[in-house]
Design an enzyme around this catalytic site. Sequence first.
Site, PDB file in Angstrom:
ATOM      1  N   LYS A  37       6.279  38.576  -3.932  1.00 56.73           N
ATOM      2  CA  LYS A  37       4.863  38.466  -4.273  1.00 56.73           C
ATOM      3  C   LYS A  37       4.084  39.677  -3.771  1.00 56.73           C
ATOM      4  O   LYS A  37       4.666  40.601  -3.191  1.00 56.73           O
ATOM      5  CB  LYS A  37       4.312  37.152  -3.709  1.00 56.73           C
ATOM      6  CG  LYS A  37       4.940  35.921  -4.371  1.00 56.73           C
ATOM      7  CD  LYS A  37       4.431  34.643  -3.803  1.00 56.73           C
ATOM      8  CE  LYS A  37       2.977  34.390  -4.159  1.00 56.73           C
ATOM      9  NZ  LYS A  37       2.774  34.157  -5.612  1.00 56.73           N
ATOM     10  N   ASP A  71       0.943  37.889 -13.396  1.00 53.01           N
ATOM     11  CA  ASP A  71      -0.075  37.178 -12.630  1.00 53.01           C
ATOM     12  C   ASP A  71      -1.485  37.574 -13.049  1.00 53.01           C
ATOM     13  O   ASP A  71      -1.809  38.763 -13.131  1.00 53.01           O
ATOM     14  CB  ASP A  71       0.126  37.457 -11.133  1.00 53.01           C
ATOM     15  CG  ASP A  71      -0.731  36.556 -10.263  1.00 53.01           C
ATOM     16  OD1 ASP A  71      -0.755  35.339 -10.523  1.00 53.01           O
ATOM     17  OD2 ASP A  71      -1.366  37.065  -9.329  1.00 53.01           O
ATOM     18  N   LYS A 116       2.576  24.494  -4.063  1.00 58.02           N
ATOM     19  CA  LYS A 116       1.290  23.931  -3.616  1.00 58.02           C
ATOM     20  C   LYS A 116       1.355  22.409  -3.689  1.00 58.02           C
ATOM     21  O   LYS A 116       0.641  21.750  -4.452  1.00 58.02           O
ATOM     22  CB  LYS A 116       0.153  24.487  -4.468  1.00 58.02           C
ATOM     23  CG  LYS A 116      -0.020  25.997  -4.311  1.00 58.02           C
ATOM     24  CD  LYS A 116      -1.066  26.543  -5.268  1.00 58.02           C
ATOM     25  CE  LYS A 116      -1.171  28.063  -5.150  1.00 58.02           C
ATOM     26  NZ  LYS A 116      -2.130  28.639  -6.118  1.00 58.02           N
ATOM     27  N   GLU A 173       6.518  39.500  -8.791  1.00 55.92           N
ATOM     28  CA  GLU A 173       5.156  39.350  -9.312  1.00 55.92           C
ATOM     29  C   GLU A 173       4.612  40.708  -9.741  1.00 55.92           C
ATOM     30  O   GLU A 173       4.729  41.696  -9.013  1.00 55.92           O
ATOM     31  CB  GLU A 173       4.260  38.752  -8.230  1.00 55.92           C
ATOM     32  CG  GLU A 173       2.808  38.584  -8.634  1.00 55.92           C
ATOM     33  CD  GLU A 173       1.967  38.040  -7.491  1.00 55.92           C
ATOM     34  OE1 GLU A 173       1.100  38.793  -6.982  1.00 55.92           O
ATOM     35  OE2 GLU A 173       2.176  36.877  -7.085  1.00 55.92           O
ATOM     36  N   ARG A 184       0.817  -1.214   0.000  1.00 51.15           N
ATOM     37  CA  ARG A 184       0.000   0.000   0.000  1.00 51.15           C
ATOM     38  C   ARG A 184       0.847   1.258   0.000  1.00 51.15           C
ATOM     39  O   ARG A 184       0.526   2.239  -0.681  1.00 51.15           O
ATOM     40  CB  ARG A 184      -0.957  -0.022   1.199  1.00 51.15           C
ATOM     41  CG  ARG A 184      -1.837   1.225   1.350  1.00 51.15           C
ATOM     42  CD  ARG A 184      -2.430   1.725   0.065  1.00 51.15           C
ATOM     43  NE  ARG A 184      -3.125   0.709  -0.716  1.00 51.15           N
ATOM     44  CZ  ARG A 184      -3.442   0.849  -1.994  1.00 51.15           C
ATOM     45  NH1 ARG A 184      -3.100   1.938  -2.657  1.00 51.15           N
ATOM     46  NH2 ARG A 184      -4.079  -0.116  -2.640  1.00 51.15           N
TER      47      ARG A 184
END
Length: 360
Positions: A216, A276, A184, A249, A151
């Site tokens: 950012k 962006d 992410k 960004e 598994r």
Amino acid sequence: MFGISFSQLVAPTSPLIASSRCCSRNKLVVKMTAVTNVKHEKLIESVVVKPPVHPTYDLKGVIQLALSEDAGDKGDVTCLATIPTEMEVEAYFLAKDDGIVAGIALAEMIFKEVDPTLKVEWFRKDGDNVVRGLKFGKVHGRAHSIVVAERVVLNFMQRMSGIATLTKAMADAAHPACILETRKTAPALRLVDKWAVLIGGGQNHRMGLFDMVMIKDNHISIAGGVSNALKSVDVYLKKNNLQMGVEVETRTFEEIHEVLNYASENETSLSRIMLDNMVVPQPDGDIDVSMLKQAVELINGKFETEASGNVTLETVHKIGQTGVTYISSGALTHSVKALDISLKIDTELALEVGRRTKRA
């Protein structure tokens, strides 16, 4: 450290090969079957794409933790109750979806961690296509060890193969732009997820917070503007004698102009400009990339460019035609569909069931 040692999971007794004959000692029969329409091809080296580099990531520790959470403090009680510790079997990896296989090298690491005596052979390598119903590898050795590892091996391989499959599709569609993932990723699986992206033909974005400066929107807001943020970064890197990529960004043409003006007037480490959310969804499901294309033309090759936002398998081709250098997509890792793979001893029965359920 992990609650139970692997010596408790796998008994170190002498092996007894299971076959179609009864074992006089255990009176058990293990039927070994093969799929008649699958050719056993030349065995393939397992490590063809090396994992990305991370200064503190402990891949072996992640493997041990995954095995430990499955074993708990008692081990596999079903195996201990039903499988003679000395019996050997052969189990086959069976693809139940079409896609790109990934995690073969990692699977070998897991099997080795559980039982170094297991023998693993592959008929496909990481990054190869597999089709539903294909046997692409096998593992031979102590049955107890194979079932204990099963598994955990499949959990890693199915996730990695799902990521690699989507990455391959998006990388092909994005050409000539390069496809990137983001941060992410699943917690504690950063390196594994990014390894799967490489196997699928994508490229890695920054590994974490430590290997690239990425300015950012929140950094810009706190610093009081794009120019202030860039200046602070340049001062910091110079003061600490650091050399690394710097990305900023941008969300508007005004911010792009500010970045270009700063770069024309200052010595800077800036290497890439993120564009962006300049891909605008349309009511009919199409996208408008005119803003993104204008932004790329405005930058005019002075810096690498990266498109971000509204990137899907359906939109990535159109985005890639704008001249942007990179396209980043969080979807590669944050919401990927696993590729269905099984590990079976009786493969003929598994295929029969699969055909009945339209999964083989």
